[in-house]
Design a protein around this motif. Structure first.
Motif, PDB file in Angstrom:
ATOM      1  N   ALA A 185      33.754 -48.178 -11.250  1.00  5.58           N
ATOM      2  CA  ALA A 185      32.505 -48.669 -10.651  1.00  5.58           C
ATOM      3  C   ALA A 185      32.384 -48.219  -9.200  1.00  5.58           C
ATOM      4  CB  ALA A 185      32.443 -50.197 -10.747  1.00  5.58           C
ATOM      5  N   ASP A 204      21.727 -48.955 -14.499  1.00 10.88           N
ATOM      6  CA  ASP A 204      20.873 -49.851 -15.270  1.00 10.88           C
ATOM      7  C   ASP A 204      19.701 -50.202 -14.364  1.00 10.88           C
ATOM      8  OD1 ASP A 204      19.851 -51.611 -17.114  1.00 10.88           O
ATOM      9  OD2 ASP A 204      21.293 -53.198 -16.675  1.00 10.88           O
ATOM     10  N   SER A 255      21.855 -51.448 -11.072  1.00 10.27           N
ATOM     11  CA  SER A 255      23.304 -51.648 -10.993  1.00 10.27           C
ATOM     12  C   SER A 255      24.013 -50.799 -12.036  1.00 10.27           C
ATOM     13  CB  SER A 255      23.649 -53.128 -11.194  1.00 10.27           C
ATOM     14  OG  SER A 255      23.138 -53.574 -12.435  1.00 10.27           O
ATOM     15  N   THR A 256      25.310 -50.680 -11.863  1.00 10.60           N
ATOM     16  CA  THR A 256      26.176 -49.989 -12.813  1.00 10.60           C
ATOM     17  C   THR A 256      26.827 -51.055 -13.688  1.00 10.60           C
ATOM     18  OG1 THR A 256      26.628 -48.186 -11.278  1.00 10.60           O
ATOM     19  CG2 THR A 256      28.245 -48.543 -13.030  1.00 10.60           C
ATOM     20  N   GLN A 257      26.833 -50.819 -14.994  1.00 12.73           N
ATOM     21  CA  GLN A 257      27.420 -51.762 -15.944  1.00 12.73           C
ATOM     22  C   GLN A 257      28.545 -51.086 -16.719  1.00 12.73           C
ATOM     23  OE1 GLN A 257      26.221 -54.877 -15.755  1.00 12.73           O
ATOM     24  NE2 GLN A 257      24.705 -54.108 -14.301  1.00 12.73           N
ATOM     25  N   GLY A 295      33.979 -57.176 -18.165  1.00 11.27           N
ATOM     26  CA  GLY A 295      32.759 -56.531 -17.702  1.00 11.27           C
ATOM     27  C   GLY A 295      32.743 -56.423 -16.198  1.00 11.27           C
ATOM     28  N   SER A 319      29.950 -55.310 -12.998  1.00 16.55           N
ATOM     29  CA  SER A 319      28.579 -55.001 -12.604  1.00 16.55           C
ATOM     30  C   SER A 319      28.584 -54.708 -11.106  1.00 16.55           C
ATOM     31  CB  SER A 319      27.655 -56.181 -12.905  1.00 16.55           C
ATOM     32  OG  SER A 319      26.331 -55.882 -12.514  1.00 16.55           O
ATOM     33  N   SER A 320      28.132 -53.520 -10.751  1.00 12.09           N
ATOM     34  CA  SER A 320      28.134 -53.085  -9.359  1.00 12.09           C
ATOM     35  C   SER A 320      26.714 -52.787  -8.904  1.00 12.09           C
ATOM     36  CB  SER A 320      28.994 -51.823  -9.216  1.00 12.09           C
ATOM     37  OG  SER A 320      28.823 -51.232  -7.950  1.00 12.09           O
ATOM     38  N   TRP A 353      32.703 -59.142 -11.554  1.00 11.43           N
ATOM     39  CA  TRP A 353      33.510 -58.816 -12.724  1.00 11.43           C
ATOM     40  C   TRP A 353      34.007 -60.084 -13.385  1.00 11.43           C
ATOM     41  CZ3 TRP A 353      35.312 -58.185  -7.769  1.00 11.43           C
ATOM     42  CH2 TRP A 353      36.490 -58.851  -7.425  1.00 11.43           C
TER      43      TRP A 353
END
Length: 151
Positions: free
Chosen positions: A13, A85, A98-100, A112, A114-115, A124
């Motif tokens: 991430a 995303d 964000s990045t998933q 998981g 999410s950034s 996370w």
């Protein structure tokens, strides 16, 4: 203490965040995929950065990336990735994307990440280990009555 899998996802991430920040607000080109969704060079490059880290550390795991496709979907564990995303927001320079990254094992998500790189937020969770935002524990609200909730 985080698992090796979670650490790999966190590192991936961060690698993606570096790519995304380098491209954000630079007026990069957009092409439309067959499903009519937009994709940019930042989507592809950030997914490649994620995939490189995850595949190097866990070569036996499968990979499902929105931009680079599928690999070994019948593996014991499969990484599920959406590098940006909210590409429509990214393209319009609206920071709501964000990045998933998730790890799927045994028919369910076990971790998981999410950034949100523009905001500097990194969340996370890992099964049995809790959930965190920027290193601080987070939890589900204890409010059970919708009339008391803020929506």
């Amino acid at each position: 203490m985080v698992s090796k899998e979670l650490q790999a996802a966190l590192d991936a991430a961060e690698a993606a965040a570096e790519v995304i920040r380098a491209h954000y607000g630079r007026g990069i080109g957009v092409r439309i995929k067959p499903d009519t969704s937009p994709v940019t060079e930042a989507d592809v490059l950030s997914e490649q950065a994620i995939r490189a880290i995850l595949s190097a550390r866990f070569p036996s795991f499968g990979f499902y990336g929105e931009e680079t496709g599928q690999h070994d979907m019948n593996a014991e564990a499969v990484w599920i990735v959406d590098p940006i995303d909210g590409t429509k927001c990214f393209v319009r320079e609206i920071p709501f994307f964000s990045t998933q990254i998730a790890l799927w094992r045994g028919g369910r998500a076990v971790l998981g990440v999410s950034s949100a790189p523009v905001y500097g937020e990194l969340a996370w969770a890992e099964e049995g280990a809790g959930a965190y935002l920027n290193g601080r524990p987070i939890r589900v609200s204890g409010i059970t009555d919708l009339s008391r909730a803020t929506v």
